[in-house]
Every structure is written in structure tokens, then in C-alpha cells.
Design a protein around this motif. Structure first.
Motif, mmCIF file in Angstrom:
data_model
loop_
_atom_site.group_PDB
_atom_site.id
_atom_site.type_symbol
_atom_site.label_atom_id
_atom_site.label_comp_id
_atom_site.label_asym_id
_atom_site.label_seq_id
_atom_site.Cartn_x
_atom_site.Cartn_y
_atom_site.Cartn_z
ATOM 1 N N TYR A 117 18.457 -33.508 0.608
ATOM 2 C CA TYR A 117 18.810 -32.132 0.958
ATOM 3 C C TYR A 117 20.160 -31.751 0.353
ATOM 4 O O TYR A 117 20.335 -30.654 -0.184
ATOM 5 N N THR A 118 21.136 -32.653 0.429
ATOM 6 C CA THR A 118 22.462 -32.363 -0.101
ATOM 7 C C THR A 118 22.413 -32.096 -1.599
ATOM 8 O O THR A 118 23.028 -31.143 -2.094
ATOM 9 N N ARG A 175 15.441 -24.028 3.587
ATOM 10 C CA ARG A 175 14.765 -24.654 4.724
ATOM 11 C C ARG A 175 13.957 -25.826 4.179
ATOM 12 O O ARG A 175 12.939 -25.627 3.507
ATOM 13 N N ALA A 176 14.418 -27.034 4.418
ATOM 14 C CA ALA A 176 13.795 -28.217 3.815
ATOM 15 C C ALA A 176 13.877 -29.376 4.787
ATOM 16 O O ALA A 176 14.531 -30.390 4.529
ATOM 17 N N HIS A 177 13.182 -29.259 5.911
ATOM 18 C CA HIS A 177 13.299 -30.260 6.969
ATOM 19 C C HIS A 177 12.699 -31.605 6.566
ATOM 20 O O HIS A 177 13.031 -32.636 7.164
ATOM 21 N N ASP A 178 11.811 -31.607 5.563
ATOM 22 C CA ASP A 178 11.147 -32.859 5.180
ATOM 23 C C ASP A 178 11.997 -33.730 4.257
ATOM 24 O O ASP A 178 11.650 -34.882 4.001
ATOM 25 N N GLY A 189 10.188 -34.835 -4.815
ATOM 26 C CA GLY A 189 9.937 -35.197 -6.190
ATOM 27 C C GLY A 189 9.647 -34.022 -7.099
ATOM 28 O O GLY A 189 9.530 -34.191 -8.313
ATOM 29 N N ALA A 190 9.521 -32.823 -6.517
ATOM 30 C CA ALA A 190 9.228 -31.628 -7.325
ATOM 31 C C ALA A 190 10.354 -30.607 -7.189
ATOM 32 O O ALA A 190 10.116 -29.402 -7.241
ATOM 33 N N GLU A 191 11.568 -31.108 -7.025
ATOM 34 C CA GLU A 191 12.695 -30.205 -6.834
ATOM 35 C C GLU A 191 12.932 -29.309 -8.057
ATOM 36 O O GLU A 191 13.379 -28.167 -7.919
ATOM 37 N N ARG A 192 12.623 -29.841 -9.264
ATOM 38 C CA ARG A 192 12.834 -29.025 -10.466
ATOM 39 C C ARG A 192 11.950 -27.780 -10.436
ATOM 40 O O ARG A 192 12.407 -26.678 -10.765
#
Length: 327
Positions: free
Chosen positions: A186-187, A177-180, A154-157
């Protein structure tokens, strides 16, 4: 000043040829290449300047002599880069490769060899002897490898804003690296990171399913678990790089068998992310990567202040999360 090398005293076996090789850089970041004489071994191909180390000759003395004789220059500051053992059908060579950061004089082809200054990204357009291919990969890579922290869902920005800050600060190699995140999240983030990296001339490695890297035309980073589970090199788009995480000699052997383009090895120092892991230390790190045919980044407890010591020990550079994300 010429920097120390932990392996300066080593010699190749008696049936091989020990060659001093120089990656010479100018003020614009270009590197110097020379064309081999048609009658020479691998004649007509381009190469990095250098020549054979004489019996009982120190590698530093060999580099000074070869660069003076071939180009009319004197190296002033250099780091060890790679040491590559390569076997041709007719002979074995050990390439002792050094990164020349400062020199006196103006390079000229004193033996009649054509010279050319080339941007690292354009080296792929030239044909080199097979033993030089790892050098081309090392020259293309920067000396800092940013491994992203886990994005907050939710905080990708905010994540992308910080990534842009790091790219503006000069980072040119990034692992997402974003395993969560789930596959769709992720895409979407990978597509946005790819656009940002392309805008800034940076390379992006996805730490995810190989199919996604192939689909998006990015590089692929293999965790040690994935490294040990695949039997063949994953298919990637032309020009995209394969990297891997390694912790010991067996995993480095595995990476070599898969023909990775580069890898990370660690932990070299103690790190909060893996508090129970025993650090290798730089001497053991240097021994593990000796003669590997690919560049290796030092990982684990790395900060910007470790860069020089990592390079003294033949690391491509340092890989880090927090130290490079919020230095």
C-alpha cells in the motif's frame, strides 16, 4: 434558470440572522470575494458576497436583490451549496450558500467594497469570518470524488495507468482504497499515486493508517469504523484534508466533532457493492446534511447522471467507484 432547493422555504430561528451568500465563479474557475468594511462585524476580513434575508423574503429573491445592490449583476443559473449554522459570541447566523454558475453583468463594488477574483486553491491565503471556513473548503473541492477499486496484487502498473487516464479526464479528488494490499504494498502504491495526483493538481486521500497520510503529506479518509474509534482529529500536514465515511446522523455528528473537512454519506441509491443496505434516497440525504459545517458527497449507486440532482439536494457532488473509474 434558478434551480430548485429542497430547503428554500426554511427560516432560521428568531434569534438568528439568515444570510444569503453567493459563490460567484468566472470562466477561468476563479471565485469572487469582497472585503468587509472596517466598521462591520468581522470588519476588514474577506467574504463571499451576499447579505441578510429580509423577513418573509424568498432566498432566491434575496440573492437577486443582494447581488444587484452590491455588485450590479443578475444570477442566471445557480445550485444550492451549503447551509451553515454558526454561533459567534455575539450572535447566531445561518449562511444560505449558493453556487452561481452564470450571471448577467460585470461585478463592481457598488458599495465601495474592494473585490478580488481568486483561484480556489489561493483562498487559504485570505482571512475570512469563521463562519465562512466551510465555504472555503467546499469551493476548493471538485464535484466528483473518485474512490479507487481494489488494485489487483501484482497489477499495480495497470492500476496506475487507469488512474492517470481518470486524472487526464478531469478527476481532481481521489481516495486510494486498497484494503487487500499489505502495508508495504500500500505504501509503495500510495507514493506513486501521490506523484501522479500532484502532477495533475489533484487531491489524494489515503484510506489507511493516519500515520502514513501524515508521513506522505496526503489527505486521510476515515472508514466509519475508524471514525467511531478515534477520539481526536488525526494530525495531518498543513493543507491536507480529513474526510470520513458516514451512514447516519450519529456518524455525521461524530464527523462534526472531529472537525472533518468533508465526508461521504450513503448509500443514497441501491448499490451492488452493498446489496443488503437500504438506500437513504435524496430527500433523507438532504435532511441529514442540513446545517452541517462541512461539504458532503452523495455515495452509493451514483453515476454521472446523478450529479445535478445530488447538487440540488445540497451535496458537494457524487462519490463513486465504478462510475468514475470506468465511466
Amino acid at each position: 434558470m434558478i434551480e430548485s432547493d429542497p430547503f428554500a422555504g426554511l427560516r432560521v430561528e428568531s434569534d438568528g440572522v439568515h444570510v444569503a451568500v453567493a459563490v460567484i465563479r468566472d470562466g477561468q474557475g476563479r471565485v469572487l470575494i469582497a472585503r468587509r468594511a472596517p466598521h462591520a462585524h468581522q470588519g476588514g476580513r474577506w467574504e463571499f458576497p451576499g447579505g441578510k434575508v429580509e423577513p418573509d423574503e424568498d432566498i432566491h429573491a434575496a440573492l437577486r436583490r443582494e447581488l444587484r445592490e452590491e455588485l450590479g449583476i443578475v444570477p442566471r443559473r445557480m445550485f444550492p451549496l451549503l447551509r451553515i449554522a454558526h454561533r459567534y459570541p455575539e450572535k447566531k447566523v445561518l449562511l444560505d450558500v449558493w453556487d452561481i454558475l452564470a450571471f448577467d453583468g460585470e461585478p463592481t463594488g457598488r458599495e465601495g467594497q474592494p473585490l478580488r477574483w481568486v483561484a480556489p486553491a489561493a483562498l487559504e491565503e485570505y482571512r475570512f469570518p469563521d463562519a465562512n471556513n466551510p465555504i472555503v473548503r467546499a469551493v476548493r473541492l471538485p464535484h466528483q470524488y473518485l474512490i479507487s477499486p481494489q488494485p489487483v496484487p501484482g497489477a499495480e502498473r495497470d492500476f496506475l495507468r487507469q488512474l492517470q487516464h481518470r486524472l487526464l479526464a478531469g478527476i481532481r479528488l481521489v481516495q486510494l482504497r486498497a484494503h487487500d494490499l499489505d502495508d508495504d504494498e500500500y505504501t509503495r502504491l500510495a507514493e506513486q499515486c501521490r506523484e501522479l495526483c500532484q502532477r495533475h493538481g489533484a487531491l489524494l486521500q489515503l484510506n489507511r493508517d493516519p500515520g502514513l497520510a501524515a508521513q506522505l503529506g496526503t489527505g486521510l479518509h476515515l472508514t466509519s469504523r475508524r471514525l467511531n474509534s478515534v477520539s481526536t482529529r488525526p494530525a495531518l500536514a498543513s493543507g491536507q484534508l480529513l474526510s470520513a465515511s458516514c451512514h447516519d446522523a450519529l456518524e455525521l455528528d461524530r464527523a462534526e466533532a472531529l472537525q472533518v473537512d468533508f465526508c461521504v454519506l450513503g448509500p443514497v441509491e441501491r448499490t451492488a457493492s452493498h446489496p443488503g443496505a437500504e438506500p437513504l434516497g435524496f430527500p433523507a440525504f438532504a435532511e441529514l446534511i442540513r446545517n452541517r459545517p462541512f461539504p458532503v458527497f452523495a455515495l452509493g449507486g451514483m453515476r454521472a447522471t446523478h450529479l445535478d440532482i445530488a447538487r440540488y439536494h445540497r451535496a458537494q457532488g457524487i462519490a463513486a467507484i465504478s462510475a468514475l473509474w470506468s465511466p
